[in-house]
Each structure stands twice: as C-alpha cells, then as structure tokens.
Scaffold this motif. Structure first.
Motif, PDB file in Angstrom:
ATOM      1  N   GLU A  61       9.141  55.779  -5.197  1.00 46.99           N
ATOM      2  CA  GLU A  61       8.591  56.310  -6.444  1.00 46.99           C
ATOM      3  C   GLU A  61       9.622  57.190  -7.155  1.00 46.99           C
ATOM      4  O   GLU A  61       9.783  57.115  -8.384  1.00 46.99           O
ATOM      5  CB  GLU A  61       7.323  57.112  -6.157  1.00 46.99           C
ATOM      6  N   ARG A  62      10.320  57.992  -6.392  1.00 42.60           N
ATOM      7  CA  ARG A  62      11.347  58.855  -6.985  1.00 42.60           C
ATOM      8  C   ARG A  62      12.497  58.023  -7.541  1.00 42.60           C
ATOM      9  O   ARG A  62      13.012  58.309  -8.627  1.00 42.60           O
ATOM     10  CB  ARG A  62      11.855  59.847  -5.942  1.00 42.60           C
ATOM     11  N   VAL A  63      12.887  56.991  -6.789  1.00 38.13           N
ATOM     12  CA  VAL A  63      13.972  56.124  -7.254  1.00 38.13           C
ATOM     13  C   VAL A  63      13.599  55.452  -8.568  1.00 38.13           C
ATOM     14  O   VAL A  63      14.385  55.430  -9.524  1.00 38.13           O
ATOM     15  CB  VAL A  63      14.307  55.065  -6.185  1.00 38.13           C
ATOM     16  N   GLY A  70      16.845  56.551 -16.833  1.00 39.70           N
ATOM     17  CA  GLY A  70      18.224  56.168 -17.094  1.00 39.70           C
ATOM     18  C   GLY A  70      19.226  56.764 -16.131  1.00 39.70           C
ATOM     19  O   GLY A  70      20.441  56.646 -16.342  1.00 39.70           O
ATOM     20  N   GLU A  71      18.753  57.398 -15.058  1.00 36.60           N
ATOM     21  CA  GLU A  71      19.643  58.001 -14.059  1.00 36.60           C
ATOM     22  C   GLU A  71      19.909  56.996 -12.938  1.00 36.60           C
ATOM     23  O   GLU A  71      19.446  57.158 -11.799  1.00 36.60           O
ATOM     24  CB  GLU A  71      19.016  59.281 -13.499  1.00 36.60           C
ATOM     25  N   ALA A  72      20.649  55.957 -13.252  1.00 35.99           N
ATOM     26  CA  ALA A  72      20.887  54.883 -12.280  1.00 35.99           C
ATOM     27  C   ALA A  72      21.687  55.362 -11.081  1.00 35.99           C
ATOM     28  O   ALA A  72      21.395  54.993  -9.937  1.00 35.99           O
ATOM     29  CB  ALA A  72      21.597  53.711 -12.960  1.00 35.99           C
ATOM     30  N   GLN A  94      21.473  47.673 -10.210  1.00 36.89           N
ATOM     31  CA  GLN A  94      22.859  47.391 -10.568  1.00 36.89           C
ATOM     32  C   GLN A  94      22.952  46.245 -11.563  1.00 36.89           C
ATOM     33  O   GLN A  94      23.719  46.299 -12.525  1.00 36.89           O
ATOM     34  CB  GLN A  94      23.666  47.059  -9.307  1.00 36.89           C
ATOM     35  N   GLY A  95      22.168  45.195 -11.317  1.00 32.93           N
ATOM     36  CA  GLY A  95      22.213  44.054 -12.227  1.00 32.93           C
ATOM     37  C   GLY A  95      21.696  44.381 -13.607  1.00 32.93           C
ATOM     38  O   GLY A  95      22.289  43.986 -14.619  1.00 32.93           O
ATOM     39  N   LEU A  96      20.600  45.120 -13.677  1.00 31.22           N
ATOM     40  CA  LEU A  96      20.030  45.484 -14.967  1.00 31.22           C
ATOM     41  C   LEU A  96      20.878  46.511 -15.705  1.00 31.22           C
ATOM     42  O   LEU A  96      20.855  46.578 -16.940  1.00 31.22           O
ATOM     43  CB  LEU A  96      18.618  46.042 -14.777  1.00 31.22           C
TER      44      LEU A  96
END
Length: 232
Positions: A61-63, A70-72, A94-96
């Motif tokens: 959930e946090r991820v 926007g904090e990839a 990573q892909g998105l």
C-alpha cells in the motif's frame, strides 16, 4: 551359557519397526519410501515459502501510494525483489516510468516473469499430488493381495480352519490400507494448502500490478497507460 543383553529403548523401537515392515511386506516398504519423498518435498517447499514470503503485502500500500504521487525511486527502494509480487510491481513501475515505454514488450515481460515465478512456487507439487493419489491405492492393493493369501490358507486348511490364523491374516492384510491412508491424508492436506497458497499469490500479483497501472501518476502517457492496463 551367556545372558543376552537387554534391549535399549531405541533398539526395541527399531526391532518393532522391522517386524512391522516385515508383516506389511513390499507394499509397506514402497509406501514408506513414498512417505520419505513426500516429507522431503514438503520441508523443501515450506523452506521456499519461508524464504520468499510470497504473500507479504503490508508494504505494498505504501509503495503504491508513493508511485501514485510520482515518487518512483522511493517506491522502488521499499520493494524486495526476491519476493515475486514485489518483483512484478517493480518491473511495472520501471516500465511505466520510462519515457519511451513499449506497451507490448512490457506486457510480454510481465507475463513471462509472472509465469516463471508461479511455476517456481508450484515446483514439485505434482509429485506430491501423485503420492497422495497412489498411496491409498497401493494400500488397497496390499490388502487385496493379503486377503487372497489368507483365503488360500483357509482353503488349504480344509475343515481344520484355525480362526486365529484367518484373523491374523486379515489384520495383516488391512495393515497396508492403514499405512496407505496414513501417508495420503497429511500429503493431501499439505498439497491442497500449498496449491491454495500459490493461487493466492497469483491473485495478489494480478491485483497489485493492475493497481500499479491504474494509479500511475499524471506524468505517464494517458493513452499508453490505458492500453497497458490490460497487461495485468
């Protein structure tokens, strides 16, 4: 004349076990070997589940929240790629997050990794299923063969049939069925539990990756985001 030494507890157990195996015959030996193989598989799979902890989802959930903001990079830092769900979620992010992402290639990669990880979790479950299926059948076969021998002895005895001999032959015959069921019941329980666990992991994979697509930040191309959502 020497006096025979008294049997210790372990020697007595070993002697009883040898007598038990001799009474049961070849079928009990086969069932014993199958039980050892089943136990080895169960312990190996339990160790695999302990190491990977594939159903751990408290941190997801946090991820996903960080990813939506926007904090990839921060989202990726929380993930443990040794876990199958985390690995798929990381690949999705990573892909998105790439400026020039290829929808078809990302879909194929997610499908490939998901299939690979689920197959690793399902590894050796088929032999466990075979053991669970064959054990009671082998026990029944041993019982039928033992009953045939018992009735042959009764026929040979003619009018002088000793009921104790017949009853002894019958309980020896039924012994193989009991051993077969004793092997099959716990193996069936463990196999069903592990199968259900893999199914839950597959559902968690699908749910998590789909949410990664649907909660993508505004920086991700809207058209590509809509199309790639079906990759989940």
């Amino acid at each position: 004349m020497g006096v025979e030494p008294a049997l210790t507890g372990s020697d007595l157990i070993l002697s009883k076990l040898q007598d038990f195996m001799q009474v049961g015959g070849p079928v009990v030996w086969i069932l014993s070997a199958m039980s050892v193989v089943a136990l080895a598989i169960i312990l190996m799979k339990l160790w695999q589940f302990v190491l990977t902890r594939p159903e751990t989802s408290a941190h997801l959930e946090r991820v996903l929240g960080l990813w939506k903001q926007g904090e990839a990079d921060q989202a990726m830092a929380i993930l443990n790629t040794k876990r199958p769900v985390d690995e798929l979620l990381g690949l999705s992010i990573q892909g998105l997050n790439k400026a020039q992402n290829n929808v078809a290639m990302l879909k194929e990669e997610l499908d490939r990794v998901a299939t690979l990880r689920l197959n690793q979790l399902r590894a050796y479950l088929r032999p466990l299923e075979v053991i669970a299926t064959l054990s009671p059948l082998l026990g029944l076969l041993g019982t039928v063969l033992g009953m045939i021998v018992a009735f042959q002895q009764m026929e040979a005895a003619g009018n002088q049939v000793d009921p104790s001999v017949l009853s002894g032959g019958i309980w020896q015959a039924l012994l193989t069925t009991a051993v077969g069921l004793a092997v099959a019941i716990p193996v069936v329980m463990m196999h069903n539990w592990m199968e259900r666990k893999v199914e839950r992991v597959a559902a968690l994979m699908n749910d998590t990756v789909t949410r990664a697509f649907t909660s993508a930040p505004e920086s991700v191309n809207t058209e590509e985001h809509t199309a790639i959502r079906h990759a989940a």
